[in-house]
Design an enzyme around this catalytic site. Structure first.
Site, PDB file in Angstrom:
ATOM      1  N   GLU A   1       0.847  -1.196   0.000  1.00  0.00           N
ATOM      2  CA  GLU A   1       0.000   0.000   0.000  1.00  0.00           C
ATOM      3  C   GLU A   1       0.885   1.249   0.000  1.00  0.00           C
ATOM      4  O   GLU A   1       0.609   2.228  -0.692  1.00  0.00           O
ATOM      5  CB  GLU A   1      -0.916  -0.038   1.234  1.00  0.00           C
ATOM      6  CG  GLU A   1      -1.823   1.165   1.400  1.00  0.00           C
ATOM      7  CD  GLU A   1      -2.779   1.393   0.235  1.00  0.00           C
ATOM      8  OE1 GLU A   1      -2.928   0.482  -0.612  1.00  0.00           O
ATOM      9  OE2 GLU A   1      -3.361   2.495   0.155  1.00  0.00           O
TER      10      GLU A   1
ATOM     11  N   LYS B   1      26.404   7.444  24.833  1.00  0.00           N
ATOM     12  CA  LYS B   1      27.320   8.095  23.898  1.00  0.00           C
ATOM     13  C   LYS B   1      27.448   7.180  22.696  1.00  0.00           C
ATOM     14  O   LYS B   1      28.115   6.145  22.737  1.00  0.00           O
ATOM     15  CB  LYS B   1      28.680   8.348  24.535  1.00  0.00           C
ATOM     16  CG  LYS B   1      29.576   9.172  23.632  1.00  0.00           C
ATOM     17  CD  LYS B   1      30.786   9.699  24.373  1.00  0.00           C
ATOM     18  CE  LYS B   1      31.547  10.716  23.543  1.00  0.00           C
ATOM     19  NZ  LYS B   1      32.062  10.170  22.286  1.00  0.00           N
TER      20      LYS B   1
ATOM     21  N   GLU C   1      23.528  11.817  16.099  1.00  0.00           N
ATOM     22  CA  GLU C   1      24.566  10.894  15.653  1.00  0.00           C
ATOM     23  C   GLU C   1      24.035   9.972  14.561  1.00  0.00           C
ATOM     24  O   GLU C   1      22.989   9.339  14.733  1.00  0.00           O
ATOM     25  CB  GLU C   1      25.012  10.056  16.865  1.00  0.00           C
ATOM     26  CG  GLU C   1      26.348   9.400  16.722  1.00  0.00           C
ATOM     27  CD  GLU C   1      27.513  10.288  17.164  1.00  0.00           C
ATOM     28  OE1 GLU C   1      27.323  11.509  17.385  1.00  0.00           O
ATOM     29  OE2 GLU C   1      28.626   9.749  17.276  1.00  0.00           O
TER      30      GLU C   1
ATOM     31  N   ASP D   1       3.857   1.437  -1.244  1.00  0.00           N
ATOM     32  CA  ASP D   1       4.414   1.535  -2.597  1.00  0.00           C
ATOM     33  C   ASP D   1       3.406   2.131  -3.570  1.00  0.00           C
ATOM     34  O   ASP D   1       3.761   2.898  -4.451  1.00  0.00           O
ATOM     35  CB  ASP D   1       4.842   0.145  -3.099  1.00  0.00           C
ATOM     36  CG  ASP D   1       6.004  -0.399  -2.302  1.00  0.00           C
ATOM     37  OD1 ASP D   1       6.662   0.400  -1.591  1.00  0.00           O
ATOM     38  OD2 ASP D   1       6.235  -1.619  -2.364  1.00  0.00           O
TER      39      ASP D   1
HETATM   40  S1  IVH Z   1      26.127  16.153  23.023  1.00  0.00           S
HETATM   41  C1  IVH Z   1      27.776  20.276  23.603  1.00  0.00           C
HETATM   42  N1  IVH Z   1      25.252  13.724  23.280  1.00  0.00           N
HETATM   43  O1  IVH Z   1      30.277  12.776  21.098  1.00  0.00           O
HETATM   44  C2  IVH Z   1      27.550  18.828  23.574  1.00  0.00           C
HETATM   45  N2  IVH Z   1      27.187  14.040  21.955  1.00  0.00           N
HETATM   46  O2  IVH Z   1      32.580  15.134  21.744  1.00  0.00           O
HETATM   47  C3  IVH Z   1      27.476  18.315  22.205  1.00  0.00           C
HETATM   48  N3  IVH Z   1      28.066  11.997  20.939  1.00  0.00           N
HETATM   49  O3  IVH Z   1      31.154  14.076  18.238  1.00  0.00           O
HETATM   50  C4  IVH Z   1      27.399  16.868  22.037  1.00  0.00           C
HETATM   51  N4  IVH Z   1      26.553  10.641  21.758  1.00  0.00           N
HETATM   52  O4  IVH Z   1      28.871  13.144  18.040  1.00  0.00           O
HETATM   53  C5  IVH Z   1      26.192  14.503  22.735  1.00  0.00           C
HETATM   54  N5  IVH Z   1      24.306  11.607  23.580  1.00  0.00           N
HETATM   55  C6  IVH Z   1      25.248  12.399  23.033  1.00  0.00           C
HETATM   56  C7  IVH Z   1      26.262  11.878  22.210  1.00  0.00           C
HETATM   57  C8  IVH Z   1      27.234  12.749  21.691  1.00  0.00           C
HETATM   58  C9  IVH Z   1      27.619  10.734  20.993  1.00  0.00           C
HETATM   59  C10 IVH Z   1      29.284  12.410  20.202  1.00  0.00           C
HETATM   60  C11 IVH Z   1      29.092  13.605  19.330  1.00  0.00           C
HETATM   61  C12 IVH Z   1      30.397  14.336  19.371  1.00  0.00           C
HETATM   62  C13 IVH Z   1      31.087  13.769  20.534  1.00  0.00           C
HETATM   63  C14 IVH Z   1      31.269  14.849  21.560  1.00  0.00           C
END
Ligand code: IVH
Length: 688
Positions: free
Chosen positions: A46, A132, A189, A48
């Protein structure tokens, strides 16, 4: 002139424009249900149909094509390079707490409290704790709710324009739900799930092409590709975790409410997050996620703590490049450097030769690793691992540690290329690689002491007849000393023989004798599984026992008769038949029976009588109450076959939470998808 007159005068007015808008709305809604919520409301066909209707309208009226049209995800041009994008608000990094112990959370909380001027008597600070993700940061710019640009982080000030590529990610909405803010930049991310990564590599191996190193590199490489059609073939995912520039969108009071709001706009936000109170709350989250890490469907390298109240975040402000209100609290790395001390070839129970890199001990993903598999000859050759090399080892999830790559610049001159031996390193018999097979096998069979040892350990394991206490060291002693040559020899071991072994106390010898005695009473499926017939795992052993009821019937069954058993295909049928055709194997069975090994035999219950006979199921994701093992057992008991991957032959896919590419594949192929309740209903109806 009324508005409708105006539209009528336009080349594609009235009904067409309205229908296009309606189709946008419908397709956005259903794409969100499908990609983000994993809970489609309409069948693929559907979807599609609606999609093709929109394509046809757009072909007839190209002036109605807008950048947020669901038809515009793929179809970008191949680029010469990626254009620079200056971030309206710099993309900062996060302070990292490398102390992986409790101290990491306590340090951060103490810094925050101090900076806020809080006293010991003040209540704990509220934090948003999240994962993270191990991918790459992306800024998504929405203007009036429409995705207009996506950029990588770059150096934080200037990133690269990857809009075309990001548009191919189904989880990222091209238009937000009910948001017409002039500017809303969402940060998050882009990552690749582990199962998507594994199947991508599996496909590469099948094609004889180079495998990818890890999910993060693969995701990062894909996003920076110049050909969006290639990117569309990489299964990428996304989680939102923050904001960039915002104009005309009311900010909630806390970070966690902000994430709720992004979720309501249709963006994927990870469910593994909490609001935690004080250092204790942070620590509890760190520990809980640490315990869950291996079971998550994607890689994480730590957790992130953020002061929850946006007002407090503002008060805390920034250091040069990092906010004072956030910290990343790491886990032990999943990839580490170490050196290869030797490459050994191990011989498995079925004679399979596996090259294994012996490593200088290294702490990876929470455990000390000293061995890493090189899989087989082709893989070892492609990676070109040599003794003395410095290598990257990876251990993520429950997978066996792997050498992912070699640091060529560190290779010592004269390091020799590894070649698979053509004879078994244990018994000296010829090792052969059959056509269409990736593995070499020792042809020595039970003449090979490595295979004999493995065969005994296999027979004695908990899931087979279970001889408690009969471990690797003891089996080595028994086989190397020539005391045990065949399985029945085990039952001829007397207390005296056992007690005379080196480092064996009288009491332990008696324990083994007792355990052997106890193991004699077993069940037919355990016994069949314990024989170690190639391709006969626990499930097949159970199916055989159920179908034939008695061992003699299995031993005398023709290949055709074996093919009637669910879970048994031509390869398995041949393997079972050949096994029992060989006099020495029948002899082993007879002697085991003569030694007193016994079980209760049942009535034959041919599969055709079972309610789900002939049906193939695939399980994916986490079910709310049943473990995968339990679901599998229940299905098999009802005569169904449980397969590992989805194909046209699959009858049902049972999908739970965090179901991945198998679910997508099921939908692509139009396979019926049910949840646990649906499964219970089928089983209830079938069995009850
Ligand atoms: S917050 C000001 N939350 O970690 C804060 N970053 O050095 C901005 N990352 O390259 C980032 N999980 O891509 C934030 N839950 C999360 C994250 C995250 C992964 C990565 C982000 C960045 C690095 C921060």
């Amino acid at each position: 002139m009324s508005t409708s007159d105006l539209f009528d005068a336009a080349p594609a007015g009235g009904p067409d424009l309205q229908r296009v808008q309606e189709l946008h709305r419908l397709l956005h809604h259903h794409a969100h249900r499908y990609y983000v919520l994993d809970a489609p409301e309409i069948p693929d066909a559907e979807y599609d149909r609606l999609f093709r209707e929109l394509q046809a309208l757009e072909a007839a009226h190209p002036e109605l094509i807008t950048s947020d049209s669901p038809t515009q995800r793929v179809g970008g041009q191949i680029l010469d390079g990626l254009a620079p994008v200056r971030h309206a608000v710099p993309m900062l990094s996060i302070d990292t707490e490398t102390d992986t112990t409790a101290q990491g959370a306590q340090n951060f909380d103490a810094r925050v409290r101090k900076a806020l001027g809080l006293l010991e008597t003040d209540p704990p600070v509220d934090y948003a704790a999240e994962l993270k993700f191990d991918g790459l940061a992306i800024n998504l710019r929405y203007e009036r709710g429409v995705l207009v640009q996506a950029a990588t982080r770059g150096d934080g000030e200037t990133g690269e324009d990857v809009t075309q590529n990001v548009r191919t990610i189904g989880q990222i909405p091209l238009r937000l739900n009910g948001c017409d803010a002039p500017v809303l930049e969402v940060r998050g991310e882009v990552y690749m799930r582990r199962d998507d990564f594994e199947s991508l590599n599996e496909k590469q191996r099948e094609k004889g092409e180079k495998t990818f190193i890890n999910p993060r590199n693969t995701a990062a490489g894909a996003i920076r590709q110049l050909d969006p059609a290639l990117v569309a073939q990489r299964p990428l995912s996304f989680f939102a975790y923050g904001l960039g520039e915002v104009q005309g969108w009311a900010l909630p009071a806390t970070h966690s409410q902000m994430l709720d709001a992004l979720q309501a706009l249709g963006l994927p936000v990870c469910a593994e997050r909490v609001v935690a109170q004080g250092a204790e709350g942070l620590l509890a989250f760190h520990q809980a996620m640490g315990a869950k890490r291996d079971a998550l469907p994607f890689d994480i390298d730590g957790v992130v703590y953020k002061v929850n109240a946006l007002a407090l975040q503002q008060q805390l402000g920034f250091k040069t490049r990092e906010p004072r209100w956030a910290v990343a609290h790491k886990y032990p790395a999943q990839e580490m450097l170490t050196t290869v001390q030797a490459i050994e070839v191990q011989v498995g129970r079925t004679g399979k030769l596996t090259p294994v890199a012996k490593l200088a001990p290294v702490f990876v993903g929470g455990v000390t690793v000293t061995n890493a598999t090189l899989h087989n000859e082709d893989e070892a050759r492609r990676k070109d691992v040599r003794v003395g090399d410095t290598v990257i080892v990876r251990r993520a999830g429950d997978v066996i540690p792997e050498v992912v790559s070699v640091l060529l610049e560190k290779r010592q001159p004269g390091a020799e290329v590894f070649t698979m031996p053509r004879i078994c390193p244990v018994c000296g018999s010829a090792a052969v690689r059959e056509e269409d097979e990736a593995d070499y096998r020792c042809t020595g069979g039970l003449f090979c002491s490595a295979q004999r040892k493995q065969a005994i350990l296999h027979f004695a394991q908990r899931r087979a007849v279970e001889v408690e206490g009969l471990g690797e060291k003891l089996v080595d002693q028994l086989v190397d000393g020539g005391v045990v040559k065949t399985l029945p020899d085990l039952y001829r071991l007397g207390l005296v023989a056992l007690a005379s072994l080196e480092r064996m106390a009288d009491k332990s010898a008696q324990n083994i004798v007792d355990a052997l005695e106890k193991s004699k009473q077993t069940t037919l499926p355990r016994f069949i599984f314990g024989l170690g017939i190639r391709h006969v795992g626990e499930a097949t052993a159970k199916a055989l026992a159920r179908h034939f009821g008695q061992l003699d019937a299995i031993m005398d069954a023709s290949e055709e008769a074996l093919l009637q058993v669910p879970d048994v295909g031509p390869v398995v049928a041949q393997s079972i038949h050949t096994f029992f055709q060989q006099a020495h194997n029948r002899e082993v069975v007879e002697q085991l029976r003569a030694c007193g090994v016994h079980w209760e035999e049942g009535e034959p219950s041919p599969a055709a009588q079972l309610p789900l006979a002939g049906k193939t199921f695939v399980l994916t994701g986490t079910l709310p109450t049943l473990s995968r093992e339990q679901a599998k057992e229940m299905l098999e008991a009802a005569g169904a076959k449980v397969a590992g991957s989805v194909s046209k032959k699959t009858d049902y896919v049972v999908a739970g939470e965090e179901a991945g590419s198998k679910l997508d594949k099921a939908r692509d192929l139009g396979v019926t998808v049910i949840d646990e309740a649906g499964l219970q209903a089928l089983l209830g109806g079938a069995v009850g």
